[in-house]
Design a protein around this motif. Structure first.
Motif, PDB file in Angstrom:
ATOM      1  N   TYR A 174      -1.164  -2.497  -7.371  1.00 19.43           N
ATOM      2  CA  TYR A 174      -0.384  -1.266  -7.240  1.00 19.43           C
ATOM      3  C   TYR A 174      -1.208  -0.063  -7.667  1.00 19.43           C
ATOM      4  O   TYR A 174      -1.844  -0.086  -8.729  1.00 19.43           O
ATOM      5  CB  TYR A 174       0.915  -1.378  -8.036  1.00 19.43           C
ATOM      6  CG  TYR A 174       1.871  -2.343  -7.385  1.00 19.43           C
ATOM      7  CD1 TYR A 174       1.796  -3.711  -7.631  1.00 19.43           C
ATOM      8  CD2 TYR A 174       2.836  -1.893  -6.489  1.00 19.43           C
ATOM      9  CE1 TYR A 174       2.645  -4.604  -7.008  1.00 19.43           C
ATOM     10  CE2 TYR A 174       3.696  -2.777  -5.867  1.00 19.43           C
ATOM     11  CZ  TYR A 174       3.588  -4.124  -6.124  1.00 19.43           C
ATOM     12  OH  TYR A 174       4.446  -5.007  -5.491  1.00 19.43           O
TER      13      TYR A 174
ATOM     14  N   ARG B 108       8.188  -0.501 -16.274  1.00 15.63           N
ATOM     15  CA  ARG B 108       7.423   0.483 -15.530  1.00 15.63           C
ATOM     16  C   ARG B 108       7.595   0.244 -14.033  1.00 15.63           C
ATOM     17  O   ARG B 108       7.576  -0.907 -13.586  1.00 15.63           O
ATOM     18  CB  ARG B 108       5.944   0.416 -15.889  1.00 15.63           C
ATOM     19  CG  ARG B 108       5.649   0.703 -17.351  1.00 15.63           C
ATOM     20  CD  ARG B 108       4.168   0.620 -17.627  1.00 15.63           C
ATOM     21  NE  ARG B 108       3.431   1.706 -17.014  1.00 15.63           N
ATOM     22  CZ  ARG B 108       2.107   1.825 -17.060  1.00 15.63           C
ATOM     23  NH1 ARG B 108       1.400   0.910 -17.683  1.00 15.63           N
ATOM     24  NH2 ARG B 108       1.512   2.845 -16.483  1.00 15.63           N
ATOM     25  N   CYS B 109       7.748   1.311 -13.285  1.00 15.14           N
ATOM     26  CA  CYS B 109       7.770   1.169 -11.839  1.00 15.14           C
ATOM     27  C   CYS B 109       6.375   1.412 -11.291  1.00 15.14           C
ATOM     28  O   CYS B 109       5.533   2.058 -11.933  1.00 15.14           O
ATOM     29  CB  CYS B 109       8.770   2.112 -11.197  1.00 15.14           C
ATOM     30  SG  CYS B 109       8.390   3.860 -11.331  1.00 15.14           S
ATOM     31  N   ALA B 110       6.141   0.856 -10.133  1.00 20.26           N
ATOM     32  CA  ALA B 110       4.836   0.970  -9.490  1.00 20.26           C
ATOM     33  C   ALA B 110       5.027   1.018  -7.990  1.00 20.26           C
ATOM     34  O   ALA B 110       6.018   0.495  -7.455  1.00 20.26           O
ATOM     35  CB  ALA B 110       3.956  -0.215  -9.870  1.00 20.26           C
TER      36      ALA B 110
ATOM     37  N   CYS C 174      13.530   5.308 -10.853  1.00 22.28           N
ATOM     38  CA  CYS C 174      12.131   5.731 -10.801  1.00 22.28           C
ATOM     39  C   CYS C 174      11.998   6.697  -9.637  1.00 22.28           C
ATOM     40  O   CYS C 174      12.142   6.297  -8.475  1.00 22.28           O
ATOM     41  CB  CYS C 174      11.217   4.540 -10.628  1.00 22.28           C
ATOM     42  SG  CYS C 174       9.497   4.981 -10.329  1.00 22.28           S
TER      43      CYS C 174
ATOM     44  N   TYR D 122      -0.099   3.294  -8.038  1.00 21.05           N
ATOM     45  CA  TYR D 122       0.541   4.355  -8.805  1.00 21.05           C
ATOM     46  C   TYR D 122       1.563   3.742  -9.760  1.00 21.05           C
ATOM     47  O   TYR D 122       2.320   2.848  -9.384  1.00 21.05           O
ATOM     48  CB  TYR D 122       1.228   5.359  -7.863  1.00 21.05           C
ATOM     49  CG  TYR D 122       0.304   5.980  -6.847  1.00 21.05           C
ATOM     50  CD1 TYR D 122       0.227   5.473  -5.555  1.00 21.05           C
ATOM     51  CD2 TYR D 122      -0.512   7.046  -7.206  1.00 21.05           C
ATOM     52  CE1 TYR D 122      -0.627   6.031  -4.627  1.00 21.05           C
ATOM     53  CE2 TYR D 122      -1.370   7.608  -6.272  1.00 21.05           C
ATOM     54  CZ  TYR D 122      -1.421   7.102  -4.981  1.00 21.05           C
ATOM     55  OH  TYR D 122      -2.273   7.652  -4.064  1.00 21.05           O
ATOM     56  N   TRP D 123       1.593   4.307 -10.971  1.00 25.11           N
ATOM     57  CA  TRP D 123       2.453   3.781 -12.026  1.00 25.11           C
ATOM     58  C   TRP D 123       3.175   4.908 -12.744  1.00 25.11           C
ATOM     59  O   TRP D 123       2.632   5.999 -12.926  1.00 25.11           O
ATOM     60  CB  TRP D 123       1.607   3.022 -13.056  1.00 25.11           C
ATOM     61  CG  TRP D 123       1.089   1.726 -12.551  1.00 25.11           C
ATOM     62  CD1 TRP D 123      -0.049   1.523 -11.813  1.00 25.11           C
ATOM     63  CD2 TRP D 123       1.688   0.453 -12.738  1.00 25.11           C
ATOM     64  NE1 TRP D 123      -0.179   0.203 -11.532  1.00 25.11           N
ATOM     65  CE2 TRP D 123       0.858  -0.486 -12.079  1.00 25.11           C
ATOM     66  CE3 TRP D 123       2.840   0.008 -13.375  1.00 25.11           C
ATOM     67  CZ2 TRP D 123       1.149  -1.850 -12.062  1.00 25.11           C
ATOM     68  CZ3 TRP D 123       3.135  -1.341 -13.372  1.00 25.11           C
ATOM     69  CH2 TRP D 123       2.300  -2.252 -12.715  1.00 25.11           C
TER      70      TRP D 123
ATOM     71  N   TRP E 105       8.970  -3.194  -9.945  1.00 24.25           N
ATOM     72  CA  TRP E 105       9.181  -3.039 -11.378  1.00 24.25           C
ATOM     73  C   TRP E 105       8.418  -4.144 -12.107  1.00 24.25           C
ATOM     74  O   TRP E 105       8.460  -5.306 -11.702  1.00 24.25           O
ATOM     75  CB  TRP E 105      10.666  -3.130 -11.727  1.00 24.25           C
ATOM     76  CG  TRP E 105      11.485  -1.957 -11.292  1.00 24.25           C
ATOM     77  CD1 TRP E 105      12.197  -1.842 -10.132  1.00 24.25           C
ATOM     78  CD2 TRP E 105      11.682  -0.737 -12.010  1.00 24.25           C
ATOM     79  NE1 TRP E 105      12.818  -0.617 -10.084  1.00 24.25           N
ATOM     80  CE2 TRP E 105      12.519   0.086 -11.239  1.00 24.25           C
ATOM     81  CE3 TRP E 105      11.230  -0.247 -13.242  1.00 24.25           C
ATOM     82  CZ2 TRP E 105      12.932   1.359 -11.637  1.00 24.25           C
ATOM     83  CZ3 TRP E 105      11.635   1.007 -13.646  1.00 24.25           C
ATOM     84  CH2 TRP E 105      12.480   1.803 -12.852  1.00 24.25           C
TER      85      TRP E 105
ATOM     86  N   PRO F 224       0.115  -6.928 -10.697  1.00 23.22           N
ATOM     87  CA  PRO F 224       0.136  -5.505 -11.035  1.00 23.22           C
ATOM     88  C   PRO F 224      -1.135  -4.760 -10.622  1.00 23.22           C
ATOM     89  O   PRO F 224      -1.085  -3.549 -10.373  1.00 23.22           O
ATOM     90  CB  PRO F 224       0.337  -5.490 -12.547  1.00 23.22           C
ATOM     91  CG  PRO F 224      -0.054  -6.843 -13.012  1.00 23.22           C
ATOM     92  CD  PRO F 224       0.260  -7.766 -11.893  1.00 23.22           C
TER      93      PRO F 224
ATOM     94  N   GLY G 126       6.769   4.529 -17.968  1.00 23.53           N
ATOM     95  CA  GLY G 126       7.579   3.465 -18.539  1.00 23.53           C
ATOM     96  C   GLY G 126       8.800   3.975 -19.287  1.00 23.53           C
ATOM     97  O   GLY G 126       8.827   5.120 -19.762  1.00 23.53           O
TER      98      GLY G 126
ATOM     99  N   ARG H  29       1.773  -7.936 -18.844  1.00 24.22           N
ATOM    100  CA  ARG H  29       2.681  -7.232 -17.950  1.00 24.22           C
ATOM    101  C   ARG H  29       3.216  -8.220 -16.924  1.00 24.22           C
ATOM    102  O   ARG H  29       2.443  -8.842 -16.190  1.00 24.22           O
ATOM    103  CB  ARG H  29       1.939  -6.092 -17.251  1.00 24.22           C
ATOM    104  CG  ARG H  29       2.823  -5.162 -16.448  1.00 24.22           C
ATOM    105  CD  ARG H  29       1.999  -4.009 -15.907  1.00 24.22           C
ATOM    106  NE  ARG H  29       1.351  -3.283 -16.993  1.00 24.22           N
ATOM    107  CZ  ARG H  29       0.547  -2.245 -16.780  1.00 24.22           C
ATOM    108  NH1 ARG H  29       0.316  -1.825 -15.534  1.00 24.22           N
ATOM    109  NH2 ARG H  29      -0.023  -1.646 -17.798  1.00 24.22           N
TER     110      ARG H  29
END
Length: 121
Positions: free
Chosen positions: A108, A94-96, A21, A110-111, A35, A105, A114, A44
């Protein structure tokens, strides 16, 4: 900040993948990076997180011993090494990133979009 994941794909059970990411438009060196994953019809779920310095890490029980989060602050990149993959690991990953340490989740800011991981049996 913009986050872009890569490295997903189709793999057989027992195989490995390494997700990346990359962040742009700013630095994530002072941010927690994490993640999450989401399978169809499910919520999620937290997978792993690492603090800004890298001194603190956490992995979900379901992936502990199989997945490892790491980061390269010089490259504004976080990684997720996934070994011994199982069909139940199939999900969009997805990273955040955010200023706080959290398993939630919603904490966080910014995302990424995916990357799909599919594990066949």
């Amino acid at each position: 900040l913009q986050l872009v994941e890569s490295g997903g794909g189709l793999v057989q059970a027992g195989g490995s993948l390494r997700l990346s990411c990359a962040a742009s438009g700013g630095t994530t060196s002072t941010y927690t990076m994490a993640w999450f994953r989401q399978a169809p019809g499910k919520e999620r779920d937290f997978v792993a997180a690492m603090s800004a310095s890298g001194a603190l890490t956490s992995h979900a029980d379901s992936v502990k011993g199989r997945f490892t989060i790491s980061r390269d602050n010089a490259k504004n990149t976080v990684f997720l090494q996934m070994n011994s993959l199982k069909p139940e690991d199939t999900a969009v990953y997805r990273c955040a990133t955010g200023r706080r340490w959290s398993y939630n989740p919603t904490s966080y800011e910014y995302w990424g979009q995916g990357t799909q991981v599919t594990v066949s049996s």
